[in-house]
Design a protein around this motif. Structure first.
Motif, PDB file in Angstrom:
ATOM      1  N   LEU A   2       0.938  -1.122   0.044  1.00  0.00           N
ATOM      2  CA  LEU A   2       0.036   0.116  -0.247  1.00  0.00           C
ATOM      3  C   LEU A   2       0.893   1.271   0.120  1.00  0.00           C
ATOM      4  O   LEU A   2       0.459   2.070  -0.735  1.00  0.00           O
ATOM      5  CB  LEU A   2      -0.899   0.109   1.080  1.00  0.00           C
ATOM      6  N   VAL A   3       2.004   1.264   0.722  1.00  0.00           N
ATOM      7  CA  VAL A   3       2.726   2.248   0.996  1.00  0.00           C
ATOM      8  C   VAL A   3       3.598   2.643  -0.301  1.00  0.00           C
ATOM      9  O   VAL A   3       3.539   4.007  -0.820  1.00  0.00           O
ATOM     10  CB  VAL A   3       3.744   2.379   2.299  1.00  0.00           C
ATOM     11  N   GLU A   4       4.252   1.741  -0.620  1.00  0.00           N
ATOM     12  CA  GLU A   4       5.193   1.815  -1.831  1.00  0.00           C
ATOM     13  C   GLU A   4       4.283   2.147  -3.054  1.00  0.00           C
ATOM     14  O   GLU A   4       4.744   2.857  -3.972  1.00  0.00           O
ATOM     15  CB  GLU A   4       5.992   0.567  -2.070  1.00  0.00           C
ATOM     16  N   GLY A   5       3.075   1.456  -3.095  1.00  0.00           N
ATOM     17  CA  GLY A   5       2.235   1.876  -4.307  1.00  0.00           C
ATOM     18  C   GLY A   5       1.624   3.224  -4.498  1.00  0.00           C
ATOM     19  O   GLY A   5       1.815   4.093  -5.469  1.00  0.00           O
ATOM     20  N   SER A  34       4.310  12.267   4.127  1.00  0.00           N
ATOM     21  CA  SER A  34       5.307  12.363   5.370  1.00  0.00           C
ATOM     22  C   SER A  34       5.011  11.390   6.352  1.00  0.00           C
ATOM     23  O   SER A  34       5.621  10.513   7.041  1.00  0.00           O
ATOM     24  CB  SER A  34       5.678  13.426   6.145  1.00  0.00           C
ATOM     25  N   LEU A  35       3.389  11.085   6.524  1.00  0.00           N
ATOM     26  CA  LEU A  35       2.944  10.089   7.464  1.00  0.00           C
ATOM     27  C   LEU A  35       3.404   8.782   7.207  1.00  0.00           C
ATOM     28  O   LEU A  35       3.670   7.911   7.830  1.00  0.00           O
ATOM     29  CB  LEU A  35       1.458  10.552   7.714  1.00  0.00           C
ATOM     30  N   LEU A  36       2.929   8.457   5.660  1.00  0.00           N
ATOM     31  CA  LEU A  36       3.471   7.226   5.203  1.00  0.00           C
ATOM     32  C   LEU A  36       4.734   6.890   5.285  1.00  0.00           C
ATOM     33  O   LEU A  36       5.201   5.674   5.610  1.00  0.00           O
ATOM     34  CB  LEU A  36       2.561   6.998   3.958  1.00  0.00           C
ATOM     35  N   ARG A  37       5.491   7.824   4.800  1.00  0.00           N
ATOM     36  CA  ARG A  37       7.138   7.558   4.973  1.00  0.00           C
ATOM     37  C   ARG A  37       7.551   7.446   6.256  1.00  0.00           C
ATOM     38  O   ARG A  37       8.126   6.269   6.590  1.00  0.00           O
ATOM     39  CB  ARG A  37       7.829   8.976   4.474  1.00  0.00           C
ATOM     40  N   ASP A  38       7.193   8.074   7.375  1.00  0.00           N
ATOM     41  CA  ASP A  38       7.434   7.786   8.781  1.00  0.00           C
ATOM     42  C   ASP A  38       6.871   6.325   9.206  1.00  0.00           C
ATOM     43  O   ASP A  38       7.786   5.291   9.735  1.00  0.00           O
ATOM     44  CB  ASP A  38       6.861   8.610   9.719  1.00  0.00           C
ATOM     45  N   PHE A  39       5.830   5.954   8.810  1.00  0.00           N
ATOM     46  CA  PHE A  39       5.133   4.633   9.149  1.00  0.00           C
ATOM     47  C   PHE A  39       6.110   3.650   8.517  1.00  0.00           C
ATOM     48  O   PHE A  39       6.474   2.564   9.051  1.00  0.00           O
ATOM     49  CB  PHE A  39       3.914   4.347   8.628  1.00  0.00           C
ATOM     50  N   PHE A  40       6.390   3.830   7.192  1.00  0.00           N
ATOM     51  CA  PHE A  40       7.278   2.681   6.452  1.00  0.00           C
ATOM     52  C   PHE A  40       8.567   2.710   7.114  1.00  0.00           C
ATOM     53  O   PHE A  40       9.216   1.552   7.367  1.00  0.00           O
ATOM     54  CB  PHE A  40       7.382   3.128   4.973  1.00  0.00           C
ATOM     55  N   THR A  41       9.166   3.664   7.507  1.00  0.00           N
ATOM     56  CA  THR A  41      10.487   3.582   8.115  1.00  0.00           C
ATOM     57  C   THR A  41      10.450   3.118   9.345  1.00  0.00           C
ATOM     58  O   THR A  41      11.311   2.270   9.891  1.00  0.00           O
ATOM     59  CB  THR A  41      10.995   5.089   8.427  1.00  0.00           C
ATOM     60  N   SER A  42       9.477   2.968  10.105  1.00  0.00           N
ATOM     61  CA  SER A  42       9.167   2.302  11.350  1.00  0.00           C
ATOM     62  C   SER A  42       9.014   0.690  11.156  1.00  0.00           C
ATOM     63  O   SER A  42       9.218  -0.053  11.980  1.00  0.00           O
ATOM     64  CB  SER A  42       7.933   2.601  12.230  1.00  0.00           C
ATOM     65  N   LEU A  43       8.870   0.327  10.136  1.00  0.00           N
ATOM     66  CA  LEU A  43       9.023  -1.234   9.436  1.00  0.00           C
ATOM     67  C   LEU A  43      10.246  -1.475   9.074  1.00  0.00           C
ATOM     68  O   LEU A  43      10.465  -2.734   8.903  1.00  0.00           O
ATOM     69  CB  LEU A  43       7.883  -1.287   8.451  1.00  0.00           C
ATOM     70  N   GLY A  44      11.332  -0.794   9.115  1.00  0.00           N
ATOM     71  CA  GLY A  44      12.702  -0.867   8.623  1.00  0.00           C
ATOM     72  C   GLY A  44      13.160  -2.164   9.313  1.00  0.00           C
ATOM     73  O   GLY A  44      13.849  -3.140   8.499  1.00  0.00           O
TER      74      GLY A  44
END
Length: 211
Positions: free
Chosen positions: A86-89, A142-152
């Protein structure tokens, strides 16, 4: 106090790195004594590190027996992959709407692909994580970016587990990443999402990832 704290920090960092790289695989039971000997410290900082890792969900503690490295469950794997899709798409759709941003991202991804070819092992998992992070960072949410980073850390551990399961998966990852890069270069967000779904399902041995 500071010496004790730094010892616990060091043990925490070393054990967490072993978990993320899958040198300590999910399902393995380790004792405080083993880690204390390995890190050349007393059991007290090891106990503190174990408590912190347990609080973060990486370990499950069993008194007088040790700590179990919590495996990545099937449900967790699917949820992480679906969130990634979802985020990358979303980021891909945003990027391809801006030709200059697309060109900049594609150049970065091609540099990442070159680094992929030049390495293997733990560094490969790090570069894999970076590839997908570059795509999300290029998006403007930026919200999706921060969420995705948290999955790193979860993303990195799952990739390392795939590599331990099948060493040949690195070739598939590189080829899939090259195809994803071409889709972005062509400005085709729908093709990117379809390729990403197949990539995530194949690399992480999940039957299907919903788009």
């Amino acid at each position: 106090m500071s010496k004790k704290y730094s010892a616990a920090e060091r043990v925490y960092g070393e054990v967490k790195e072993l978990i993320l790289s899958c040198e300590l695989p999910g399902g393995e039971l380790i004792s405080e004594g083993e880690v204390a000997e390995r890190c050349a410290v007393s059991r007290t900082p090891v106990r503190e590190a174990f408590l912190r890792l347990a609080a973060e969900g990486w370990m499950r503690l069993y008194p007088k027996r040790g700590a179990l490295v919590v495996p990545v469950g099937e449900r967790e794997s699917r949820e992480v992959l679906e969130a990634r899709l979802l985020v990358e798409g979303s980021a891909a759709r945003d990027v391809v709407s801006r030709p200059e941003a697309t060109a900049e991202l594609v150049a970065k991804l091609r540099a990442n692909l070159a680094a992929h070819r030049a390495t293997d092992g733990d560094d490969f998992a790090r570069i894999d994580t970076e590839f997908h992070q570059l795509i999300v960072d290029a998006g403007r949410n930026s919200l999706l970016r921060d969420f995705f980073t948290s999955l790193g850390e979860r993303r990195r551990r799952m990739t390392a587990a795939s590599m331990h399961r099948d060493l040949a998966v690195t070739d598939r990852i590189h080829d899939d990443h090259a195809a994803l890069t071409r889709a972005l270069a062509d400005g085709d967000a729908d093709r990117f999402s379809a390729l990403l779904s197949a990539h995530l399902a194949g690399v992480h041995d999940v039957a299907e990832v919903d788009r």
